[in-house]
Design an enzyme around this catalytic site. Structure first.
Site, PDB file in Angstrom:
ATOM      1  CB  ALA A 144      -0.952  -0.014   1.204  1.00  0.00           C
ATOM      2  N   GLY A 199      -6.876   3.664   1.265  1.00  0.00           N
ATOM      3  CA  GLY A 199      -5.894   2.601   1.104  1.00  0.00           C
ATOM      4  C   GLY A 199      -4.490   3.129   0.920  1.00  0.00           C
ATOM      5  CB  CYS A 200      -2.320   3.139  -2.044  1.00  0.00           C
ATOM      6  SG  CYS A 200      -2.422   1.353  -2.339  1.00  0.00           S
ATOM      7  CB  VAL A 201      -4.235   8.170  -0.590  1.00  0.00           C
ATOM      8  CG1 VAL A 201      -4.153   9.558   0.035  1.00  0.00           C
ATOM      9  CG2 VAL A 201      -4.249   8.276  -2.110  1.00  0.00           C
ATOM     10  CB  THR A 209       1.493   7.076   0.514  1.00  0.00           C
ATOM     11  OG1 THR A 209       1.524   5.884  -0.280  1.00  0.00           O
ATOM     12  CG2 THR A 209       2.591   8.025   0.052  1.00  0.00           C
TER      13      THR A 209
END
Length: 231
Positions: free
Chosen positions: A125, A154-156, A159
């Protein structure tokens, strides 16, 4: 949740000490997380109806390039069997969209990196996990990261959390991130604002970029900045 409910919720968090303002630095970079075809192709199970957010991503990317700041685009690319994503793949069957041979992992038109920008290929992710992203940003003296991309929850979010944990000031550009469920989208924006990041509208991010003078070091002739090749 009504506006009154949101106001009361924000006041409750403020009383507890959450949501203190982070001051952005003077050497920002833009990270566009996973702008993949999967999220805008109705034939893909990951379709999220985020076309307006994609338009905002393109605008933000154009402004970042005009400001001369470092730009990073991320993608997810997995083996055909997904084994390189380990437990993540076992938990989320939707990741088949990013396996070898699938067209859905391709970057959306207008959101591809240039030959001077960094393309980060990841398996998990966070854009920081198992990649050279932190080393790259550190080498350029980056102190702040503007974050756009998919998906918010999720990935935002992953990060953003890792950006904060690596010592960067994360600024999530709310118009330029999106999710399949508006309620989940807004809940995650609220939580990130309270605990790990600033959440700005596109207009504020544009104003910030207009006052930036980054001064990237000159790159050697033929330098690609990552996997994106010069044509």
């Amino acid at each position: 949740m009504t506006l009154a409910d949101r106001t009361a919720q924000a006041a409750d968090y403020a009383r507890a000490g959450f949501g203190r303002e982070l001051e952005p630095g003077t050497r920002p970079a833009l990270i566009v997380v996973d702008p993949a075809r999967a999220y805008i192709d109705p034939d893909c199970p990951l379709y999220a109806g985020v076309e307006e957010n994609i338009a905002a991503m393109r605008t933000l990317l154009t402004d970042a390039r005009a400001a001369g700041i470092p730009v990073v685009i991320t993608e997810v690319r997995l083996r055909a069997d997904g084994a390189d994503a380990g437990v993540f793949f076992k938990k989320s069957g939707t990741l088949v969209a990013f396996c070898e041979g699938s067209p859905y992992g391709e970057l959306i038109d207008g959101l591809e990196p240039t030959c001077a920008e960094l393309l980060v290929t990841k398996k998990y992710a966070s854009a920081f996990f198992g990649t050279s992203l932190n080393s790259y940003l550190t080498s350029l003296g980056v102190d702040t990261v503007l974050i756009a991309g998919l998906s918010t929850s999720g990935c935002v979010r992953a990060t953003t959390l890792d950006a904060m944990q690596h010592g960067y000031i994360p600024i999530v550009v709310e118009d330029a991130v999106g999710d399949r469920d508006p309620a989940i989208h807004h809940s995650n924006l609220f939580d990130m604002q309270q605990k790990m990041a600033e959440v700005w509208p596109l207009s504020r991010a544009q104003g910030y970029l207009s006052g930036v003078s980054f001064g990237l070091p000159e790159q050697p002739k033929g330098h690609t900045g990552g996997e994106a090749a010069c044509s």
